[in-house]
Design an enzyme around this catalytic site. Structure first.
Site, short mmCIF file in Angstrom:
data_model
loop_
_atom_site.label_atom_id
_atom_site.label_comp_id
_atom_site.label_asym_id
_atom_site.label_seq_id
_atom_site.Cartn_x
_atom_site.Cartn_y
_atom_site.Cartn_z
N THR A 191 -9.03 1.45 9.49
CA THR A 191 -9.52 1.89 10.80
C THR A 191 -10.45 0.86 11.44
OG1 THR A 191 -9.38 4.19 10.07
CG2 THR A 191 -10.67 3.76 12.04
N HIS B 96 -9.60 4.56 -1.24
CA HIS B 96 -8.88 4.57 0.03
C HIS B 96 -9.77 5.19 1.10
CE1 HIS B 96 -4.58 3.64 -1.23
NE2 HIS B 96 -5.31 3.52 -2.33
N GLY B 97 -9.50 4.84 2.36
CA GLY B 97 -10.34 5.36 3.44
C GLY B 97 -11.72 4.73 3.44
N ASP C 233 0.85 -1.18 0.00
CA ASP C 233 0.00 0.00 0.00
C ASP C 233 0.89 1.24 0.00
OD1 ASP C 233 -2.36 1.50 0.17
OD2 ASP C 233 -2.46 1.33 2.36
N HIS D 252 -8.77 9.34 4.54
CA HIS D 252 -8.09 8.36 5.38
C HIS D 252 -8.46 8.50 6.84
CE1 HIS D 252 -5.36 7.05 2.24
NE2 HIS D 252 -5.05 8.29 1.97
N GLY D 253 -8.38 7.38 7.56
CA GLY D 253 -8.40 7.45 9.01
C GLY D 253 -7.12 8.12 9.48
N SER E 32 -13.18 2.60 5.49
CA SER E 32 -13.88 2.42 6.76
C SER E 32 -14.81 3.60 7.02
CB SER E 32 -12.87 2.31 7.91
OG SER E 32 -12.06 1.15 7.78
N ASN F 96 -9.78 -0.04 0.42
CA ASN F 96 -8.86 -0.21 1.54
C ASN F 96 -9.62 -0.14 2.86
OD1 ASN F 96 -6.94 -0.17 -0.46
ND2 ASN F 96 -5.64 1.34 0.54
N ILE F 97 -9.32 -1.09 3.74
CA ILE F 97 -9.94 -1.17 5.06
C ILE F 97 -8.82 -1.14 6.10
CG2 ILE F 97 -11.36 -2.56 6.62
CD1 ILE F 97 -12.90 -1.49 4.21
#
Length: 301
Positions: free
Chosen positions: A257, A232-233, A83, A196-197, A235, A254-255
């Site tokens: 958080t 991305h981000g 990543d 993103h988290g 969650s 993408n997972i």
């Protein structure tokens, strides 16, 4: 029959309106329960690590993640992905990205990402093209990024409603067409309201804002880019938005958080409880958040 390649699996997801989840591993003990949850549900997923998880969390090293993955991998259900490897990182520091990506290719990572989104469009294309030439020599697919998926940086963030309303940092469809054509990238990470988290120490434990996605804008990017798109981000985004996104070009999500925070909250009690918290959180993502039970067979068909 040989198993499909990672490139083929993501393209199959794109063509069918499905999605390949990619699970971040900021702590090595998370890897086994994530793989176990994927296998137990008949699902498929990429096991991935970002550069910041090596330097700001406890993933150890690219080699350490690869070695841990080798203990538990099941190629029908999992593949190993690099990543975020930024050209300029979240602290504004220039990264020797070609050397680090070369290291991961030598270690056997099956797909890689380079993030040149903090560069000008011209320089982002140039940096991504260099990675594509390097990785395609090993028949490894490359993910690039265009647009500003914020959240990793320290300091104040623009209020989310203002970001969404203005479209600030959103991926431009015309630029996406040029980026893909000139760089030769296989997958494109886009900005359409996702973020993103946080990884800054003072924010990383906070619950994520429920982000929205501009599906009309996504559809325009999908038509222009002509390659699988990446979110991305992932969650914290509501299921309704996600399902629409999968039908409009998002083929990888993408997972991080949603599986990292349960691990961090339980690890103080015991390592064993943290592992099982990760397993339960991953199954929640597969069974309820994304509806991906049995995904492996669907992608191969």
């Amino acid at each position: 029959m040989p198993l499909p390649t990672t490139r083929e699996l993501v393209r199959n997801a794109w063509k069918k309106g499905l999605v390949v989840p990619a699970y971040n591993i900021p702590y090595l003990p998370m890897l086994e329960p994530v793989v176990r949850a994927i296998r137990d549900t008949g699902s498929f997923g990429l096991i991935q690590v970002a550069r910041l998880e090596i330097f700001k969390f406890d993933a150890g090293s690219y080699r350490a993640v690869r070695d841990e993955y080798e203990k538990y991998k099941d190629s029908r259900h999992t593949r190993l992905h690099l990543d975020y490897l930024p050209v300029i990182d979240e602290d504004g520091v220039r990264v020797d990205y070609l050397r680090e990506i070369g290291e991961c290719l030598d270690l056997g990572y099956e797909s890689v990402m380079v993030d040149g989104s903090r560069l000008s469009l011209h320089d982002n294309i140039d940096a991504t093209r260099q990675v594509v030439q390097l990785a395609h020599g090993r028949d490894v697919p490359v993910e690039g990024e265009l647009g500003a998926v914020i959240g990793h940086e320290a300091g104040p963030m623009m209020p989310y409603e203002e970001l969404f309303a203005t479209g600030k940092g959103f991926t431009d469809p015309a630029e996406a067409e040029r980026f893909v054509r000139e760089s030769g990238v296989d997958w494109l990470s886009v900005a359409i309201g996702n973020f993103h988290g946080a990884v800054a120490p003072d924010r990383k434990d906070a619950k994520k804002i429920a982000a929205r996605l501009n599906i009309r804008h996504l559809a325009a990017i999908n038509a222009a880019a002509g390659v699988p798109l990446v979110l991305h981000g992932g969650s914290g985004i509501t299921k309704e938005y996600l399902q629409e996104a999968f039908r409009n070009g998002i083929a990888k999500i993408n997972i991080a958080t949603n599986i990292r925070q349960p691990y961090e909250q339980a690890v103080g009690e015991s390592p064993e409880k943290a592992v099982e918290a990760t397993y339960r959180a991953t199954r929640e993502v597969i069974e309820h958040d994304l509806d991906l039970v049995g995904l492996a067979a669907k992608l191969e068909a």
